[in-house]
Scaffold this motif. Structure first.
Motif, mmCIF file in Angstrom:
data_model
loop_
_atom_site.group_PDB
_atom_site.id
_atom_site.type_symbol
_atom_site.label_atom_id
_atom_site.label_comp_id
_atom_site.label_asym_id
_atom_site.label_seq_id
_atom_site.Cartn_x
_atom_site.Cartn_y
_atom_site.Cartn_z
ATOM 1 N N ALA A 149 0.840 -1.192 0.000
ATOM 2 C CA ALA A 149 0.000 0.000 0.000
ATOM 3 C C ALA A 149 0.879 1.247 0.000
ATOM 4 N N GLY A 150 0.469 2.219 -0.800
ATOM 5 C CA GLY A 150 1.242 3.439 -0.962
ATOM 6 C C GLY A 150 2.237 3.394 -2.098
ATOM 7 N N SER A 176 3.607 2.139 -6.125
ATOM 8 C CA SER A 176 3.210 2.486 -7.492
ATOM 9 C C SER A 176 3.460 1.314 -8.433
ATOM 10 N N ARG A 227 -4.868 9.770 -8.446
ATOM 11 C CA ARG A 227 -3.853 8.744 -8.146
ATOM 12 C C ARG A 227 -3.392 8.024 -9.406
ATOM 13 N N ASN A 276 -0.430 5.346 -8.723
ATOM 14 C CA ASN A 276 0.312 5.799 -7.545
ATOM 15 C C ASN A 276 -0.569 5.705 -6.307
ATOM 16 N N SER A 277 0.070 5.769 -5.155
ATOM 17 C CA SER A 277 -0.659 5.729 -3.875
ATOM 18 C C SER A 277 -1.656 4.575 -3.848
ATOM 19 N N LEU A 278 -1.198 3.415 -4.214
ATOM 20 C CA LEU A 278 -2.085 2.267 -4.326
ATOM 21 C C LEU A 278 -2.641 1.856 -2.971
ATOM 22 N N LYS A 279 -3.867 1.381 -3.012
ATOM 23 C CA LYS A 279 -4.588 0.954 -1.812
ATOM 24 C C LYS A 279 -4.964 -0.515 -1.953
ATOM 25 N N ASP A 289 -7.538 -1.439 -4.448
ATOM 26 C CA ASP A 289 -7.205 -1.415 -5.871
ATOM 27 C C ASP A 289 -6.858 -2.809 -6.397
ATOM 28 N N SER A 344 -1.626 -4.684 2.459
ATOM 29 C CA SER A 344 -1.746 -3.638 3.488
ATOM 30 C C SER A 344 -0.588 -3.695 4.467
#
Length: 131
Positions: free
Chosen positions: A14-15, A17, A67, A84-87, A90, A131
């Motif tokens: 997470a976070g 790219s 994002r 970017n800033s993947l969660k 996603d 996560s």
């Protein structure tokens, strides 16, 4: 017939790219409207981003706006999705799609998120965000 081949998926924290690529066959790539959809387990396929031919107008789902960035290189017949800033939410299989139909821009601006207007689909690439 247009063939689409995605690459660039993988596992990321997470976070982080990733950049997905989609290489297209066909001699008139610059005239295609291109898009990205995704499908998570147990969920329907959903729109992510799209780019109209020519003027490079872009569209994004609210969940990825700010994002993700869709772009294209007509010389390489390739469309990209910079994520970017993947969660964790996603996480999904990401599909590249294209239409060679020359929809008027006014029509496409109302229908870009509908899977039904696209003629061709790639095989998908898995993106997993931990996560």
């Amino acid at each position: 017939q247009v063939q689409l081949v995605e690459s660039g998926g993988g596992l990321v924290q997470a976070g982080g790219s990733l950049r997905l690529s989609c290489a297209a066959s066909g001699r008139t790539f610059s005239s295609y409207a291109m898009g990205w959809f995704r499908q998570a387990p147990g969920k329907e396929r959903e729109f992510v981003a799209a780019m109209i031919r020519g003027d490079s107008t872009t569209y994004y789902a609210d969940s990825v706006k700010g994002r993700f960035t869709i772009s294209r290189d007509n010389a390489k017949s390739t469309v990209y999705l910079q994520m970017n800033s993947l969660k964790p939410e996603d996480t999904a299989v990401y599909y590249c799609t294209a239409t060679a139909t020359l929809y008027p821009s006014t029509y496409y601006s109302r229908t870009y998120s509908s899977p039904g207007i696209y003629d061709y689909w790639g095989q998908g690439t898995q993106v997993t965000v931990s996560s």
